[in-house]
Design an enzyme around this catalytic site. Structure first.
Site, PDB file in Angstrom:
ATOM      1  N   ASP A   2     -32.694  47.318  21.954  1.00 49.12           N
ATOM      2  CA  ASP A   2     -33.878  48.147  21.784  1.00 49.12           C
ATOM      3  C   ASP A   2     -34.615  47.731  20.521  1.00 49.12           C
ATOM      4  O   ASP A   2     -34.016  47.251  19.569  1.00 49.12           O
ATOM      5  CB  ASP A   2     -33.479  49.627  21.699  1.00 49.12           C
ATOM      6  N   ASN A  50     -37.290  51.353  33.594  1.00 46.05           N
ATOM      7  CA  ASN A  50     -38.278  50.492  32.927  1.00 46.05           C
ATOM      8  C   ASN A  50     -39.465  50.115  33.818  1.00 46.05           C
ATOM      9  O   ASN A  50     -40.498  49.652  33.325  1.00 46.05           O
ATOM     10  CB  ASN A  50     -37.632  49.207  32.386  1.00 46.05           C
TER      11      ASN A  50
HETATM   12  C1  IPE Z   1     -36.386  46.444  24.561  1.00 46.70           C
HETATM   13  O1  IPE Z   1     -37.055  47.134  23.585  1.00 46.70           O
HETATM   14  C2  IPE Z   1     -36.278  47.135  25.905  1.00 46.70           C
HETATM   15  C3  IPE Z   1     -36.142  46.255  27.068  1.00 46.70           C
HETATM   16  C4  IPE Z   1     -35.339  45.217  27.091  1.00 46.70           C
HETATM   17  C5  IPE Z   1     -36.935  46.535  28.274  1.00 46.70           C
HETATM   18  P1  IPE Z   1     -38.295  48.140  23.753  1.00 46.70           P
HETATM   19  O2  IPE Z   1     -39.375  47.455  24.497  1.00 46.70           O
HETATM   20  O3  IPE Z   1     -37.814  49.430  24.331  1.00 46.70           O
HETATM   21  O4  IPE Z   1     -38.706  48.335  22.238  1.00 46.70           O
HETATM   22  P2  IPE Z   1     -39.375  49.616  21.545  1.00 46.70           P
HETATM   23  O5  IPE Z   1     -38.514  50.805  21.834  1.00 46.70           O
HETATM   24  O6  IPE Z   1     -40.752  49.734  22.100  1.00 46.70           O
HETATM   25  O7  IPE Z   1     -39.367  49.244  20.080  1.00 46.70           O
HETATM   26 MG    MG Z   2     -37.199  51.204  23.452  1.00 45.90          MG
END
Ligand code: IPE
Ligand code: MG
Length: 222
Positions: A2, A50
């Site tokens: 994340d 997602n």
């Molecule tokens: C990675 O980070 C998530 C995935 C692999 C889809 P994010 O895209 O959720 O990052 P933040 O939360 O916006 O910082």
């Molecule tokens: Mg995230």
């Protein structure tokens, strides 16, 4: 994994730039696992939730998955890593599904370690799918025990995780390995995923080593 979006924002760039940096972090962490003697690594790459992100972001991620498999597969295979893909195939392009299936089949006999990529993965969806399989196979209610469910998860060969690391300071499981994480130790790292590197993994492992794992039992005199 994340924090890709926040990392990109700090650089004044779009989120897909952050996801690309995230892939570089994966490579670093895989090497670090190798150095630390960690044989099994699961990565939460894309959740069943997602899909609700913008078309542009989802499209960018899907392209990135294809590109990454294409560029990185040979090296993984040469290093003796067995690849598993956890998650639903529905929704993914047939081309990507083909690449993923191929990666699983071609690395089937590799024994140096495993990489489980959770893609279009949800812990609840996995349990729903396991329940469907039990019914489809006509398993009698009295024959359903924990083993029967565990055997019908996406990758029954994998042991339960010992340690779950969540980056970017979030302390939620977010539908990750719900069944398998029953007794996992949980570690929250403040590092944004694209910055995550060996010292961060070492910090997580050092913290893990201080934990007393009782698995519901009692340690010492009662
Ligand atoms: C990675 O980070 C998530 C995935 C692999 C889809 P994010 O895209 O959720 O990052 P933040 O939360 O916006 O910082
Ligand atoms: Mg995230």
């Amino acid at each position: 994994m994340d924090g890709n979006g926040r990392w990109a924002k700090l650089q004044g760039r779009g989120v897909n730039y952050g996801h690309r940096a995230g892939v570089r972090a994966i490579k670093r962490v895989m090497y670090a696992c190798d150095d630390l003697g960690i044989p099994n690594l699961s990565l939460y790459a894309f959740s069943t939730e997602n899909w609700s992100r913008s078309r542009r972001e989802v499209g960018g991620l899907m392209r990135l998955f294809e590109e990454t498999v294409r560029k990185e597969f040979d090296e993984l295979h040469e290093r003796g890593i067995r690849v598993f893909i956890s998650g639903r195939r529905e929704g993914l392009s047939p081309h990507l599904v083909g690449m993923l299936e191929d990666a699983q089949v071609r690395t089937r006999d590799n024994r140096k370690g495993t990489l489980n990529v959770c893609l279009n993965y949800g812990g609840r969806a996995e349990l729903v799918d396991a329940a469907r399989r039990l019914v489809a196979e006509g398993v009698a209610p009295e024959a359903i025990d924990e083993r029967a469910i565990a055997d019908r998860l996406y990758i029954p060969e994998l042991p339960d995780p010992d340690l779950i690391i969540r980056t970017a300071n979030e302390s939620r499981l977010s539908n990750f390995l719900l069944w398998q994480s029953a007794y996992a130790e949980f570690y929250v790292s403040p590092t944004l995923w694209p910055d995550f590197a060996k010292p961060d993994l070492e910090a997580a492992v050092a913290e893990f080593q201080t934990r007393e794992r009782r698995f519901g039992g009692r340690s010492g005199p009662a």
